[in-house]
Write an enzyme that holds these catalytic residues in place. Sequence first.
Site, PDB file in Angstrom:
ATOM      1  N   ARG A  78     -63.382  27.098   9.354  1.00  0.00           N
ATOM      2  CA  ARG A  78     -63.317  28.566   9.467  1.00  0.00           C
ATOM      3  C   ARG A  78     -62.117  29.168   8.758  1.00  0.00           C
ATOM      4  O   ARG A  78     -62.102  30.382   8.544  1.00  0.00           O
ATOM      5  CB  ARG A  78     -63.355  28.997  10.942  1.00  0.00           C
ATOM      6  N   ARG A 138     -71.620  25.285  31.409  1.00  0.00           N
ATOM      7  CA  ARG A 138     -71.064  24.611  32.591  1.00  0.00           C
ATOM      8  C   ARG A 138     -71.932  24.836  33.827  1.00  0.00           C
ATOM      9  O   ARG A 138     -72.087  23.941  34.649  1.00  0.00           O
ATOM     10  CB  ARG A 138     -69.621  25.090  32.823  1.00  0.00           C
ATOM     11  N   ASP A 165     -61.908  31.291  18.997  1.00  0.00           N
ATOM     12  CA  ASP A 165     -63.198  31.613  18.374  1.00  0.00           C
ATOM     13  C   ASP A 165     -63.204  33.005  17.751  1.00  0.00           C
ATOM     14  O   ASP A 165     -64.137  33.353  17.024  1.00  0.00           O
ATOM     15  CB  ASP A 165     -64.324  31.515  19.418  1.00  0.00           C
ATOM     16  N   GLY A 214     -71.074  21.828  20.021  1.00  0.00           N
ATOM     17  CA  GLY A 214     -69.920  20.961  20.298  1.00  0.00           C
ATOM     18  C   GLY A 214     -69.628  20.888  21.788  1.00  0.00           C
ATOM     19  O   GLY A 214     -69.243  19.838  22.310  1.00  0.00           O
ATOM     20  N   SER A 221     -57.533  21.786  23.837  1.00  0.00           N
ATOM     21  CA  SER A 221     -58.982  21.927  23.697  1.00  0.00           C
ATOM     22  C   SER A 221     -59.644  21.826  25.053  1.00  0.00           C
ATOM     23  O   SER A 221     -59.521  20.815  25.750  1.00  0.00           O
ATOM     24  CB  SER A 221     -59.522  20.822  22.778  1.00  0.00           C
ATOM     25  N   ARG A 278     -70.467  32.540  13.972  1.00  0.00           N
ATOM     26  CA  ARG A 278     -69.373  33.519  14.063  1.00  0.00           C
ATOM     27  C   ARG A 278     -68.992  34.058  12.672  1.00  0.00           C
ATOM     28  O   ARG A 278     -68.513  35.185  12.551  1.00  0.00           O
ATOM     29  CB  ARG A 278     -68.173  32.912  14.780  1.00  0.00           C
TER      30      ARG A 278
HETATM   31  C1  S3P Z   1     -65.287  25.757  24.227  1.00  0.00           C
HETATM   32  C2  S3P Z   1     -64.023  25.449  23.834  1.00  0.00           C
HETATM   33  C3  S3P Z   1     -63.493  25.746  22.494  1.00  0.00           C
HETATM   34  C4  S3P Z   1     -64.334  26.784  21.772  1.00  0.00           C
HETATM   35  C5  S3P Z   1     -65.808  26.523  21.899  1.00  0.00           C
HETATM   36  C6  S3P Z   1     -66.219  26.495  23.363  1.00  0.00           C
HETATM   37  C7  S3P Z   1     -65.709  25.367  25.592  1.00  0.00           C
HETATM   38  O1  S3P Z   1     -63.475  24.570  21.731  1.00  0.00           O
HETATM   39  O2  S3P Z   1     -63.980  26.827  20.407  1.00  0.00           O
HETATM   40  O3  S3P Z   1     -66.543  27.519  21.233  1.00  0.00           O
HETATM   41  O4  S3P Z   1     -66.748  25.882  26.078  1.00  0.00           O
HETATM   42  O5  S3P Z   1     -65.033  24.543  26.215  1.00  0.00           O
HETATM   43  P1  S3P Z   1     -62.226  23.549  21.826  1.00  0.00           P
HETATM   44  O6  S3P Z   1     -62.067  23.254  23.236  1.00  0.00           O
HETATM   45  O7  S3P Z   1     -62.616  22.317  21.068  1.00  0.00           O
HETATM   46  O8  S3P Z   1     -61.077  24.279  21.194  1.00  0.00           O
END
Ligand code: S3P
Length: 426
Positions: free
Chosen positions: A343, A24, A312, A91, A164, A385
Amino acid sequence: MKLRKVKGLNGTIAIPGDKSISHRAVMFGSLAKGTTHITNFLSGADCLATIDCFRAMGVEIEQDGTEVIVHGNGLHGLKKPEKQLDVGNSGTTTRLISGILSGQDFDVTLSGDESLNKRPMGRIMKPLSTMGADIQSVNGDGCAPLKIIGKPLKAVHYDSPVASAQVKSAVLLAGLYADGKTSVTEPALSRNHTELMLQSFGVQVSSQGTTAEVTPPAEMTAADIVVPGDISSAAFFIAAGLVTPDSCITLKQVGINPTRNGILKVCEAMGADLVLSNVKDDSGEPTADITVKTSNLKGTEVGGDLIPALIDEIPVIALMAAFAQGETVIRDAAELKVKESNRIDLTVDNLVKMGVDAEATEDGMIIRGGNPLKGASIHCRYDHRIAMTFSIAGINADGETVIEDAECVDVSYPTFYEQLQMLSGQ
Ligand code: S3P
């Protein structure tokens, strides 16, 4: 990576910067006017992918290890990249950047590695499309590669079906470019780093319960960001200190934001000897030093609204459960199936391989602890992980444990094995 039993883990380590916050800081610094200094940046593969994406869109970013300087281009200063953006295994990069790209005046395609390109993107495509974005899955399977054609965006209220932070953030970041206030309500509160950090960059964000709302700014202003240690990385050494005999480990300056610190609550419920000291709360992102000692753990139940605050950490919590007396039930965690790997299945399969009494359920797992672990060959499907979880298992198992693809720890924790070795005195 080959691992055998160790004689105890002792010492003090600094935990690398938080992955979510590092991503971010680069993104918001790129969109701000002025120079953003980032200290304790996580120089892992995921966050480096974010830097590369913004460099490809014309942002000048200097990086020297954990120090990063972003010379922001302003909210409307990104340029069309020459090639498709490579989001690697990340992601967070994919989903957050999609929100930003939806509001640009150019089109772009983004794509990642094999695992990333199998992860569901419909969850962001749907709300972003409602805002007016043109965002398509190139292969029509709801996954990346994604082609995004930037458009003028409409403000919306989105009721997210999943807790999320990636979905919430994608919508809020698109909201920076919308024609009014954009808000998101989620079923349980996910990590709130986007909301907190946007405020540091001068954006008006309000949060009430599980709803967050952003007002589109004329510009964002650069900020200095000190990234706390990542509690998701600290989790491996928390577990290691608790389950390895004759251990005492102190982890410095770990982020303990309440939307992230579910593992601390689980440790308490399991009877862990865990002490917080040097608690600081200067930037909205509280930190503490965490000291753990070898403990006799007991089984517990993990579920409900606590899940997003430890999502996580579930593989390593499952490992702690394998060393605990009694049964541990983890529920409401179906999201684990769509992380860097499935997972639920991968954790349970590898636990069973090591002799643990564990079973997968629809939305979690059940672990009956107390059996001694035996060494095994662990497949992580390139999931960082899983590799780290089973490395901690390996140093507490009889015989040898081999972690295949162990280099995948570079995604979030490049110094993991070095620190593990240091603590074991080898
Ligand atoms: C994250 C949010 C989580 C987490 C990922 C990092 C983030 O995913 O599992 O490792 O930085 O916003 P989700 O928001 O899809 O649950």
